[in-house]
Design a protein around this motif. Structure first.
Motif, PDB file in Angstrom:
ATOM      1  N   MET A   1      12.552  -8.025   4.972  1.00  0.00           N
ATOM      2  CA  MET A   1      12.686  -7.204   4.800  1.00  0.00           C
ATOM      3  C   MET A   1      10.395  -6.943   5.048  1.00  0.00           C
ATOM      4  O   MET A   1      10.308  -7.790   3.679  1.00  0.00           O
ATOM      5  N   GLU A   2       9.987  -6.118   5.352  1.00  0.00           N
ATOM      6  CA  GLU A   2       8.699  -6.556   5.577  1.00  0.00           C
ATOM      7  C   GLU A   2       7.984  -6.041   3.992  1.00  0.00           C
ATOM      8  O   GLU A   2       8.345  -4.647   3.167  1.00  0.00           O
ATOM      9  N   HIS A   3       7.194  -6.157   3.071  1.00  0.00           N
ATOM     10  CA  HIS A   3       6.689  -5.904   1.736  1.00  0.00           C
ATOM     11  C   HIS A   3       5.980  -4.627   2.001  1.00  0.00           C
ATOM     12  O   HIS A   3       4.850  -4.082   3.651  1.00  0.00           O
ATOM     13  N   GLN A   4       6.333  -3.878   1.396  1.00  0.00           N
ATOM     14  CA  GLN A   4       5.754  -2.235   1.797  1.00  0.00           C
ATOM     15  C   GLN A   4       4.534  -1.890   0.602  1.00  0.00           C
ATOM     16  O   GLN A   4       4.661  -2.494  -0.372  1.00  0.00           O
ATOM     17  N   HIS A   5       3.436  -1.803   0.742  1.00  0.00           N
ATOM     18  CA  HIS A   5       2.519  -1.757  -0.436  1.00  0.00           C
ATOM     19  C   HIS A   5       2.136  -0.155  -0.977  1.00  0.00           C
ATOM     20  O   HIS A   5       1.318   0.536   0.085  1.00  0.00           O
ATOM     21  N   PRO A   6       2.313  -0.071  -1.458  1.00  0.00           N
ATOM     22  CA  PRO A   6       2.320   0.512  -2.772  1.00  0.00           C
ATOM     23  C   PRO A   6       0.468   1.134  -2.602  1.00  0.00           C
ATOM     24  O   PRO A   6       0.126   0.254  -2.967  1.00  0.00           O
ATOM     25  N   THR A   7       0.442   1.657  -2.646  1.00  0.00           N
ATOM     26  CA  THR A   7      -1.517   2.463  -1.884  1.00  0.00           C
ATOM     27  C   THR A   7      -1.902   3.193  -3.327  1.00  0.00           C
ATOM     28  O   THR A   7      -2.727   3.058  -3.289  1.00  0.00           O
ATOM     29  N   THR A   8      -1.050   4.082  -3.779  1.00  0.00           N
ATOM     30  CA  THR A   8      -1.691   4.532  -4.977  1.00  0.00           C
ATOM     31  C   THR A   8      -1.004   3.691  -6.495  1.00  0.00           C
ATOM     32  O   THR A   8       0.432   3.712  -5.871  1.00  0.00           O
ATOM     33  N   SER A   9      -1.281   4.471  -7.609  1.00  0.00           N
ATOM     34  CA  SER A   9      -0.495   4.307  -8.490  1.00  0.00           C
ATOM     35  C   SER A   9      -0.260   4.674  -9.015  1.00  0.00           C
ATOM     36  O   SER A   9       1.464   4.623  -9.446  1.00  0.00           O
ATOM     37  N   ALA A  10       0.747   6.448  -8.029  1.00  0.00           N
ATOM     38  CA  ALA A  10       1.692   7.049  -8.677  1.00  0.00           C
ATOM     39  C   ALA A  10       2.273   6.790  -7.627  1.00  0.00           C
ATOM     40  O   ALA A  10       3.640   6.646  -7.979  1.00  0.00           O
ATOM     41  N   THR A  11       2.484   5.966  -6.467  1.00  0.00           N
ATOM     42  CA  THR A  11       3.410   5.042  -5.294  1.00  0.00           C
ATOM     43  C   THR A  11       4.196   4.243  -6.783  1.00  0.00           C
ATOM     44  O   THR A  11       5.093   4.321  -6.435  1.00  0.00           O
ATOM     45  N   ILE A  12       3.311   3.251  -6.864  1.00  0.00           N
ATOM     46  CA  ILE A  12       3.756   2.298  -7.890  1.00  0.00           C
ATOM     47  C   ILE A  12       4.325   2.821  -8.906  1.00  0.00           C
ATOM     48  O   ILE A  12       5.212   1.906  -9.616  1.00  0.00           O
ATOM     49  N   GLU A  13       4.009   3.886 -10.181  1.00  0.00           N
ATOM     50  CA  GLU A  13       4.747   4.354 -11.058  1.00  0.00           C
ATOM     51  C   GLU A  13       6.171   4.019 -10.028  1.00  0.00           C
ATOM     52  O   GLU A  13       7.381   4.421 -10.770  1.00  0.00           O
ATOM     53  N   GLU A  14       6.244   5.554  -8.609  1.00  0.00           N
ATOM     54  CA  GLU A  14       7.588   5.803  -8.235  1.00  0.00           C
ATOM     55  C   GLU A  14       8.143   4.802  -8.329  1.00  0.00           C
ATOM     56  O   GLU A  14       9.654   4.694  -8.587  1.00  0.00           O
ATOM     57  N   PHE A  15       8.786   3.520  -7.563  1.00  0.00           N
ATOM     58  CA  PHE A  15       8.704   2.773  -7.997  1.00  0.00           C
ATOM     59  C   PHE A  15       9.596   2.178  -9.661  1.00  0.00           C
ATOM     60  O   PHE A  15      10.339   1.611  -8.961  1.00  0.00           O
ATOM     61  N   ALA A  16       8.300   1.748 -10.117  1.00  0.00           N
ATOM     62  CA  ALA A  16       8.716   1.079 -10.760  1.00  0.00           C
ATOM     63  C   ALA A  16       9.231   2.234 -11.934  1.00  0.00           C
ATOM     64  O   ALA A  16      10.131   1.841 -12.841  1.00  0.00           O
ATOM     65  N   ALA A  17       9.185   2.955 -11.853  1.00  0.00           N
ATOM     66  CA  ALA A  17      10.782   3.724 -12.356  1.00  0.00           C
ATOM     67  C   ALA A  17      11.918   3.821 -11.708  1.00  0.00           C
ATOM     68  O   ALA A  17      13.111   4.499 -12.767  1.00  0.00           O
ATOM     69  N   ALA A  18      12.481   3.600 -10.830  1.00  0.00           N
ATOM     70  CA  ALA A  18      13.680   3.450 -10.344  1.00  0.00           C
ATOM     71  C   ALA A  18      14.571   1.818 -10.728  1.00  0.00           C
ATOM     72  O   ALA A  18      15.273   1.937 -10.320  1.00  0.00           O
ATOM     73  N   LEU A  19      13.535   0.994 -11.220  1.00  0.00           N
ATOM     74  CA  LEU A  19      13.627   0.079 -11.705  1.00  0.00           C
ATOM     75  C   LEU A  19      13.952  -0.145 -13.286  1.00  0.00           C
ATOM     76  O   LEU A  19      13.112   0.197 -14.402  1.00  0.00           O
ATOM     77  N   SER A  20      14.721  -1.222 -13.493  1.00  0.00           N
ATOM     78  CA  SER A  20      14.886  -0.855 -15.490  1.00  0.00           C
ATOM     79  C   SER A  20      15.129  -2.453 -15.437  1.00  0.00           C
ATOM     80  O   SER A  20      15.061  -2.315 -16.830  1.00  0.00           O
TER      81      SER A  20
END
Length: 110
Positions: A1-20
């Protein structure tokens, strides 16, 4: 799978919220190493420290993670990048920057 690059801190936070767990961050195929580092660095922040338990961090998901596990994951990212986790030059002693003073003694005739 190709790397997705979150473009904003909000997008990175969305990724982070799904991880524990730091292992989930490292295993997430959609995150580039720089995004993994951003998430883990956010988790390592003192702002996430649990009062009275500075070795633990509370994540967006509510999960509690050991700071040591987060730091190990950050070191793993560094090792995969080839810099072994230590890209800082060795410290220079403060005394090395000061040239030695030459003290001359003069004999005084009595």
């Amino acid at each position: 799978m190709e790397h997705q690059h979150p473009t904003t801190s909000a997008t990175i936070e969305e990724f982070a919220a799904a991880l524990s767990d730091p292992a989930q961050v490292l295993a997430h195929a959609g995150l580039a190493p720089e995004d993994q580092r951003a998430i883990l660095a956010s988790w390592a922040s003192d702002a996430r420290a649990i009062p009275g338990a500075p070795a633990l961090r509370r994540l967006e998901s509510g999960a509690v993670v050991r700071l040591a596990d987060i730091l190990l994951a950050l070191r793993d990212i560094d090792q995969r990048a080839g810099n072994g986790g230590d890209d800082d030059p060795p410290p220079v002693p403060a005394a090395a920057a000061v040239p030695p003073r030459i003290i001359r003694t003069v004999a005084v005739a009595a």
